[in-house]
Design a protein around this motif. Structure first.
Motif, PDB file in Angstrom:
ATOM      1  N   PHE A 180     -11.214 103.819  85.798  1.00 18.56           N
ATOM      2  CA  PHE A 180     -10.481 102.779  85.095  1.00 18.56           C
ATOM      3  C   PHE A 180     -10.857 102.718  83.623  1.00 18.56           C
ATOM      4  CE2 PHE A 180      -8.209 100.318  88.294  1.00 18.56           C
ATOM      5  CZ  PHE A 180      -8.784 100.769  89.462  1.00 18.56           C
ATOM      6  N   GLY A 181      -9.926 102.204  82.831  1.00 14.94           N
ATOM      7  CA  GLY A 181     -10.206 101.871  81.439  1.00 14.94           C
ATOM      8  C   GLY A 181     -10.894 100.529  81.354  1.00 14.94           C
ATOM      9  N   THR A 182     -11.157 100.087  80.135  1.00 11.04           N
ATOM     10  CA  THR A 182     -11.902  98.843  79.929  1.00 11.04           C
ATOM     11  C   THR A 182     -11.030  97.607  80.055  1.00 11.04           C
ATOM     12  OG1 THR A 182     -11.604  99.156  77.563  1.00 11.04           O
ATOM     13  CG2 THR A 182     -13.717  99.846  78.502  1.00 11.04           C
ATOM     14  N   GLN A 204     -17.528  94.972  87.512  1.00  9.13           N
ATOM     15  CA  GLN A 204     -16.771  94.571  86.336  1.00  9.13           C
ATOM     16  C   GLN A 204     -17.636  93.680  85.471  1.00  9.13           C
ATOM     17  OE1 GLN A 204     -13.174  92.420  87.221  1.00  9.13           O
ATOM     18  NE2 GLN A 204     -12.305  92.798  85.217  1.00  9.13           N
ATOM     19  N   LEU A 253     -16.473  94.527  93.012  1.00 10.47           N
ATOM     20  CA  LEU A 253     -15.220  94.694  93.746  1.00 10.47           C
ATOM     21  C   LEU A 253     -15.331  95.871  94.701  1.00 10.47           C
ATOM     22  CD1 LEU A 253     -12.864  94.168  90.732  1.00 10.47           C
ATOM     23  CD2 LEU A 253     -12.726  92.831  92.823  1.00 10.47           C
ATOM     24  N   LEU A 290     -17.055 102.470  88.176  1.00 10.31           N
ATOM     25  CA  LEU A 290     -17.198 102.968  89.533  1.00 10.31           C
ATOM     26  C   LEU A 290     -18.679 103.177  89.819  1.00 10.31           C
ATOM     27  CD1 LEU A 290     -15.944 104.030  92.159  1.00 10.31           C
ATOM     28  CD2 LEU A 290     -15.758 106.280  91.054  1.00 10.31           C
ATOM     29  N   TYR A 317     -14.794 102.305  97.959  1.00 16.81           N
ATOM     30  CA  TYR A 317     -15.307 102.268  96.589  1.00 16.81           C
ATOM     31  C   TYR A 317     -16.034 100.947  96.338  1.00 16.81           C
ATOM     32  CZ  TYR A 317     -11.115 105.319  96.120  1.00 16.81           C
ATOM     33  OH  TYR A 317     -10.134 106.271  96.284  1.00 16.81           O
ATOM     34  N   GLY A 337      -9.111  90.235  92.921  1.00 20.31           N
ATOM     35  CA  GLY A 337      -9.143  91.689  92.878  1.00 20.31           C
ATOM     36  C   GLY A 337      -7.945  92.216  92.114  1.00 20.31           C
ATOM     37  N   LEU A 338      -7.780  93.527  92.139  1.00 18.97           N
ATOM     38  CA  LEU A 338      -6.693  94.167  91.406  1.00 18.97           C
ATOM     39  C   LEU A 338      -5.546  94.505  92.343  1.00 18.97           C
ATOM     40  CD1 LEU A 338      -9.339  94.772  89.705  1.00 18.97           C
ATOM     41  CD2 LEU A 338      -8.080  96.732  88.822  1.00 18.97           C
ATOM     42  N   PHE A 388     -19.221  91.042  88.336  1.00 20.28           N
ATOM     43  CA  PHE A 388     -18.196  90.842  89.357  1.00 20.28           C
ATOM     44  C   PHE A 388     -18.064  92.159  90.108  1.00 20.28           C
ATOM     45  CE2 PHE A 388     -15.104  88.428  91.361  1.00 20.28           C
ATOM     46  CZ  PHE A 388     -13.818  88.949  91.299  1.00 20.28           C
ATOM     47  N   TYR A 437     -16.983  98.902  92.809  1.00 22.58           N
ATOM     48  CA  TYR A 437     -16.878  98.827  91.360  1.00 22.58           C
ATOM     49  C   TYR A 437     -17.632  97.591  90.869  1.00 22.58           C
ATOM     50  CZ  TYR A 437     -12.955 102.159  91.356  1.00 22.58           C
ATOM     51  OH  TYR A 437     -12.163 103.278  91.490  1.00 22.58           O
ATOM     52  N   GLU A 456     -22.188 107.210  91.249  1.00 19.02           N
ATOM     53  CA  GLU A 456     -21.560 107.593  89.990  1.00 19.02           C
ATOM     54  C   GLU A 456     -22.427 107.332  88.765  1.00 19.02           C
ATOM     55  OE1 GLU A 456     -18.513 109.215  89.908  1.00 19.02           O
ATOM     56  OE2 GLU A 456     -19.022 109.274  92.036  1.00 19.02           O
ATOM     57  N   GLY A 515     -15.937  93.213  78.859  1.00 17.84           N
ATOM     58  CA  GLY A 515     -15.805  94.232  77.829  1.00 17.84           C
ATOM     59  C   GLY A 515     -16.080  95.655  78.291  1.00 17.84           C
ATOM     60  N   ARG A 516     -16.374  95.828  79.569  1.00 18.21           N
ATOM     61  CA  ARG A 516     -16.701  97.172  80.051  1.00 18.21           C
ATOM     62  C   ARG A 516     -15.757  97.659  81.127  1.00 18.21           C
ATOM     63  NH1 ARG A 516     -22.940  98.070  81.076  1.00 18.21           N
ATOM     64  NH2 ARG A 516     -22.119 100.180  81.188  1.00 18.21           N
ATOM     65  N   GLY A 517     -14.764  96.869  81.449  1.00 13.73           N
ATOM     66  CA  GLY A 517     -13.798  97.314  82.438  1.00 13.73           C
ATOM     67  C   GLY A 517     -14.407  97.444  83.816  1.00 13.73           C
ATOM     68  N   LEU A 518     -13.821  98.284  84.620  1.00 16.28           N
ATOM     69  CA  LEU A 518     -14.312  98.516  85.974  1.00 16.28           C
ATOM     70  C   LEU A 518     -15.123  99.798  85.993  1.00 16.28           C
ATOM     71  CD1 LEU A 518     -12.005  96.479  86.689  1.00 16.28           C
ATOM     72  CD2 LEU A 518     -11.841  97.692  88.838  1.00 16.28           C
ATOM     73  N   TYR A 562     -18.786 105.802  95.747  1.00 20.46           N
ATOM     74  CA  TYR A 562     -17.545 106.298  96.319  1.00 20.46           C
ATOM     75  C   TYR A 562     -17.906 106.997  97.620  1.00 20.46           C
ATOM     76  CZ  TYR A 562     -13.773 109.782  96.660  1.00 20.46           C
ATOM     77  OH  TYR A 562     -12.760 110.597  97.091  1.00 20.46           O
ATOM     78  N   PHE A 570      -5.264  96.945  83.747  1.00 19.48           N
ATOM     79  CA  PHE A 570      -6.125  98.124  83.734  1.00 19.48           C
ATOM     80  C   PHE A 570      -5.309  99.386  83.947  1.00 19.48           C
ATOM     81  CE2 PHE A 570     -10.322  96.270  83.692  1.00 19.48           C
ATOM     82  CZ  PHE A 570     -10.140  95.011  84.217  1.00 19.48           C
ATOM     83  N   PHE A 573      -7.803  96.362  96.735  1.00 19.85           N
ATOM     84  CA  PHE A 573      -9.050  95.705  96.360  1.00 19.85           C
ATOM     85  C   PHE A 573      -9.304  94.437  97.160  1.00 19.85           C
ATOM     86  CE2 PHE A 573     -10.687  97.877  92.611  1.00 19.85           C
ATOM     87  CZ  PHE A 573      -9.639  98.728  92.325  1.00 19.85           C
ATOM     88  N   GLY A 574     -10.603  94.167  97.361  1.00 19.84           N
ATOM     89  CA  GLY A 574     -11.016  92.883  97.887  1.00 19.84           C
ATOM     90  C   GLY A 574     -10.981  91.842  96.793  1.00 19.84           C
ATOM     91  N   GLN A 575     -11.341  90.601  97.154  1.00 20.24           N
ATOM     92  CA  GLN A 575     -11.262  89.500  96.206  1.00 20.24           C
ATOM     93  C   GLN A 575     -12.466  89.434  95.269  1.00 20.24           C
ATOM     94  OE1 GLN A 575      -8.452  87.193  95.953  1.00 20.24           O
ATOM     95  NE2 GLN A 575      -7.793  89.110  96.877  1.00 20.24           N
TER      96      GLN A 575
END
Lengths: 115, 113
Positions: free
Chosen positions: B103-105, A38, A90, A46, A34, B43-44, A88, A36, A59, A41-44, A49, B90, A106-108
């Protein structure tokens, strides 16, 4: 044990320049992969994939593309970066289950700033 | 298609107080639900996940979440938070036909001394 490598950690690129972010996974075979993004204010979100070599699901329409030339390698690219590509990024992998019963690792992350 | 809503973008709380981070999901089919934590510039990592069975799920670092099908919720709770719990949290849902994670925000938990 499984590990995921993502590089570079930070990147500053001018508008209009190309982009290549690489992600590799060790210790597992045939993973889901995956990308992603970031943003504040918008989260992750996608972006891409992949369930196998050469199999990429996009996506959201955007200025980016992804490729999976090898089983455990996932590359995020752009021919010409836009200011809005800053964020950011990921990379993540998961064991293939096909049912949703899986955990993502997840990676860093890569902090990309387009100037 | 699945979606996740985290209504609280930020939750400030004092150390040793209880906390609840809210998550609601939307799906026409059964789903798997997850909570991930992200520490600054990292990361997560997975806190916990609900697949089936007991609706109360316990995770790492003293966190737990309760799946409520009728309310389509999966709220995260901790009875007593620490400064080290300051992070972004998240909620996520996976597509039952694939392994796509949505995921959510995110909710930023800020723990004050």
């Amino acid at each position: 044990s499984q590990t995921i490598h993502q590089w570079p950690a930070t990147l500053v690129q001018p508008v209009g320049s190309p982009l290549s972010l690489e992600c590799t996974v060790e210790g597992t075979s045939n993973p889901n992969l995956y990308w992603y993004r970031q943003a504040a204010g918008r989260g992750l979100q996608l972006l891409f994939y992949s369930v196998g070599i050469g199999q990429i699901s996009s996506e959201v329409p955007q200025n980016l593309s992804a490729s999976r030339p090898q089983d455990r390698q996932f590359i995020l690219s752009s021919k010409k970066l836009l200011l809005s590509d800053s964020g950011f990024y990921l990379c993540a992998w998961s064991v293939k289950s096909g049912s949703g019963d899986t955990e993502a690792f997840f990676g860093q992350g890569t902090r990309l700033t387009v100037v | 298609a699945q979606s996740v809503t985290q209504l609280d973008s930020q939750v400030p709380v004092f150390e040793e107080a209880p906390v609840e981070l809210r998550c609601n999901y939307s799906s026409s089919v059964s789903v798997y639900l997850f909570w991930y934590v992200q520490y600054p510039n990292q990361g997560l990592q997975l806190l916990l996940k609900y697949l089936s069975g007991s609706t109360l799920v316990k995770g790492i670092n003293g966190f737990e979440a309760e799946f409520n099908k009728s309310q389509t919720s999966f709220h995260l709770r901790k009875p007593s938070v620490h400064i080290s719990d300051t992070a972004e949290y998240f909620c996520a849902v996976s597509d039952p036909n694939t392994d796509k994670l949505i995921f959510g925000t995110g909710t930023r938990l800020q723990v004050f001394p």
